[in-house]
Design an enzyme around this catalytic site. Structure first.
Site, PDB file in Angstrom:
ATOM      1  N   CYS A  52       0.838  -1.204   0.000  1.00 36.92           N
ATOM      2  CA  CYS A  52       0.000   0.000   0.000  1.00 36.92           C
ATOM      3  C   CYS A  52       0.880   1.264   0.000  1.00 36.92           C
ATOM      4  CB  CYS A  52      -0.988  -0.047   1.160  1.00 36.92           C
ATOM      5  SG  CYS A  52      -2.439   0.969   0.828  1.00 36.92           S
ATOM      6  N   ARG A  82      -6.744   5.900  -0.040  1.00 41.89           N
ATOM      7  CA  ARG A  82      -7.430   6.979  -0.773  1.00 41.89           C
ATOM      8  C   ARG A  82      -6.661   7.381  -2.030  1.00 41.89           C
ATOM      9  NH1 ARG A  82     -11.211   8.835   2.859  1.00 41.89           N
ATOM     10  NH2 ARG A  82     -10.552   8.657   5.022  1.00 41.89           N
ATOM     11  N   HIS A 115      -3.727  -4.884   0.410  1.00 41.52           N
ATOM     12  CA  HIS A 115      -3.129  -5.466   1.615  1.00 41.52           C
ATOM     13  C   HIS A 115      -3.172  -6.982   1.519  1.00 41.52           C
ATOM     14  CE1 HIS A 115      -2.785  -1.773   4.066  1.00 41.52           C
ATOM     15  NE2 HIS A 115      -3.711  -1.350   3.217  1.00 41.52           N
ATOM     16  N   GLU A 157      -1.507  -8.969   3.150  1.00 40.67           N
ATOM     17  CA  GLU A 157      -1.336  -9.574   4.483  1.00 40.67           C
ATOM     18  C   GLU A 157      -2.660  -9.953   5.157  1.00 40.67           C
ATOM     19  OE1 GLU A 157      -0.949  -6.415   3.720  1.00 40.67           O
ATOM     20  OE2 GLU A 157      -1.367  -5.048   5.376  1.00 40.67           O
TER      21      GLU A 157
HETATM   22  N1  GLN Z   1      -1.901   6.694   2.803  1.00 37.32           N
HETATM   23  C1  GLN Z   1      -2.036   5.937   1.613  1.00 37.32           C
HETATM   24  C2  GLN Z   1      -3.396   6.125   0.974  1.00 37.32           C
HETATM   25  O1  GLN Z   1      -4.338   6.529   1.599  1.00 37.32           O
HETATM   26  C3  GLN Z   1      -1.759   4.464   1.843  1.00 37.32           C
HETATM   27  C4  GLN Z   1      -2.688   3.815   2.811  1.00 37.32           C
HETATM   28  C5  GLN Z   1      -2.195   2.506   3.374  1.00 37.32           C
HETATM   29  O2  GLN Z   1      -1.011   2.217   3.370  1.00 37.32           O
HETATM   30  N2  GLN Z   1      -3.099   1.719   3.903  1.00 37.32           N
HETATM   31  O3  GLN Z   1      -3.554   5.856  -0.192  1.00 37.32           O
END
Ligand code: GLN
Length: 555
Positions: free
Chosen positions: A405, A486, A531, A533
């Site tokens: 991410c 986001r 994710h 994981e």
């Molecule tokens: N801050 C980033 C976003 O909102 C990644 C979010 C995360 O790692 N879960 O896209």
């Protein structure tokens, strides 16, 4: 009416179970006493595992007494990782344990907080549902709690619902939950509602004794709230002898056979076997008036444990993140490495590296000597430059890299700045004015102002490109993975990236959003917007983690 299902004792998936009729749901409640962090979640998951292995369809629900609507708005330092279900609920990390143990998905209904309970009741009040009545904790809040508990089993998918009550008995905020449990037992009878109470038996070094008084007091507190527990699980550092068990049974008014020892073990994955030895599953089934079925063999589980304890290789992986002080902040990632390590017969040693401590001056020495580098998910500016440096180090030194991410986004920023030469390239999250927003706010996010539950959440499809590292791991053309973000890869730059050697190996078929990036010329450099994981389990370790560990071994 007690319904038996056609059992398949070797099956580790509840989906294989066929009901002969609509099941009548039985409830097991797990409460905690004396102190927090005794492992209610692991005991619940272990019991569920054993019941599942006996052929029952089981699910677990967690009730959290805090006022946040869900843990999505909590800093990981407060409550550990926020876990995400396939249907997009931001939940307590215990749901991760439930899925890892049971290999069955949880959903929105599996985690409920006080905030959510009050929100429903207040919404109903405004709608006029209680017109003329004074809205009170009893019966309105407790009714809503009971409704939320019963919803889990109402679809006919489960024979047994295990509900874990967060917090510790005696906490002011847990009281309405305990009262709801008392009412359910009163309404349904103890044969349909069993209460397991987990406590601590401390060892006093000075006198060399195990002490049962805290357990007695904590049971007394439950009794004051109108609940006589059926089973006591005693967490201890030393074995409990027969006399101590009998004493606890007598003083706490439970059967001697219903006093269960939960001694410290080296891995949480041993707990189901330990609970099997202690016959926790049989005691619960007897109290619920359900047949015991065949003894669970748990052969796949034991094979996993055997591999975990007898590794043939060892790798050292650096996990770069900014919440490294709290092990629970990256729970699912660490557990995924335990699963993938066992699958590769490899001991995975994880070094937690604080991204704020990585600088231009020290990153070579700080990241030296690892077989692989993982850059963790995250939000906000703090520590981002350290994460970007970690991606840079892995790329330049041909070290296996997995960016998750935010970690993937950091790898993209690094590539833009140092390979494409886009000076000041950044994520619009960190620098909304950057000239090169290679990571930008998703279109559908632009109109969203409210914080809670508004990210791109839950499972989305991803199409994989043949011949890529991602495809090699999954060996499938289409996958589905869970998201919580986001921002996204800015597709305006996709051709420049591709021409310079970073490709999108996975994309969402509907929106075209980049889901996976990789560098084909590198030994193993993969970043995922999702994710991975969250979906690794003991029985099904995640293909990307398996592939990453394999790359680390070959290095
Ligand atoms: N801050 C980033 C976003 O909102 C990644 C979010 C995360 O790692 N879960 O896209």
């Amino acid at each position: 009416m007690t319904i038996r299902c056609t059992r398949n004792s070797n099956s580790l998936s509840a989906n294989n179970i066929r009901f002969s009729a609509v099941a009548e749901v039985k409830y097991v409640f797990v409460t905690g006493g004396v102190t927090s962090s005794l492992g209610k979640g692991i005991i619940s998951a272990s019991l569920a595992k054993l019941l599942q292995a006996r052929g029952y369809s089981v699910t677990i629900q967690k009730l959290d007494p805090y006022i946040n609507i869900d843990p999505g708005t909590l800093n990981p330092y407060e409550h550990g990782e926020c876990y995400v279900t396939v249907d997009g609920a931001e939940t307590d990390l215990d749901l991760g344990h439930y899925e890892r143990f049971l290999n069955v998905h949880t959903t929105q209904v599996n985690n409920v907080t006080t905030g959510r309970i009050y929100q429903s009741v207040i919404n109903k009040e405004r709608r006029g549902d209680y017109l003329g009545k004074t809205v009170q904790v009893i019966p309105h809040i407790t009714d809503e709690i009971k409704r939320r508990i019963k919803i889990v089993g109402s679809g006919g998918n489960y024979e047994i619902v295990i509900t874990e009550i967060g917090g510790t008995v005696g906490d002011i905020e847990s009281l309405p939950y305990i009262e709801a449990v008392r009412q359910m037992r009163w309404e349904m009878g103890p044969r349909n509602c069993v209460v397991i109470h987990l406590t601590l038996v401390p060892f006093l070094q000075a006198s060399g004794e195990l002490k049962t008084k805290p357990t007695q007091h904590s049971v007394k507190m439950l009794l004051e709230d109108g609940i006589q527990p059926d089973v006591l699980v005693l967490r201890t550092e030393h074995p409990l002898n027969e006399d101590l068990r009998k004493k606890v049974a007598l003083f706490c008014n439970v059967e001697p056979g219903a006093v269960v020892e939960s001694i410290d073990v080296t891995t949480i994955y041993e707990v189901p076997l330990m609970m099997q030895k202690e016959k926790l599953d049989l005691t619960v089934l007897r109290k619920l008036g359900l047949p015991q079925g065949e003894e669970p063999s748990l052969s796949e589980w034991k094979e996993f444990l055997h591999k975990l304890k007898n590794p043939a290789h060892q790798v050292k992986i650096a996990l770069v993140g900014k919440y490294v002080e709290l092990a629970d902040a990256y729970k699912s990632i660490s557990e995924s490495f335990i699963h993938a390590g066992a699958a590769n017969e490899t001991a995975v040693e994880m070094a937690m590296i604080h991204s704020e401590e990585i600088t231009d001056a020290n990153y070579g020495t700080m990241l030296d000597g690892y077989d692989g580098i993982v850059v963790a998910p995250g939000f906000g500016e703090r520590g981002i430059e350290g994460k970007i440096l970690a991606a840079n180090y892995a790329r330049k030194n041909d070290i296996p890299f997995l960016g998750i991410c935010f970690g993937m986004q950091c790898a993209v920023i690094e590539f833009a700045r140092n390979v494409l030469g886009l000076e000041g390239a950044h994520s619009a999250e960190i620098n909304p004015k950057t000239k090169h927003p290679v990571i930008d706010l998703m279109e559908e996010q632009k109109s969203i102002a409210v914080k809670g539950g508004t990210m791109r959440l839950g499972s989305y499809k991803c199409e994989l490109l043949h011949g890529t590292k991602a495809w090699e791991c999954y060996r499938k053309d289409e996958i589905s993975e869970r998201h919580r973000h986001r921002y996204e890869f800015n597709n305006k730059y996709i051709t420049d990236f591709r021409n310079a050697g970073m490709i999108a190996s996975g994309t969402n078929p509907e929106s075209g959003l980049v889901e996976i990036i990789e560098i084909p010329s590198h030994r193993w450099f993969v970043g995922v917007q999702f994710h991975a994981e969250y979906s690794s389990t003991v029985i099904k370790p995640h293909p990307l983690f398996i592939g990453f560990v394999r790359a680390c071994i070959s290095k």
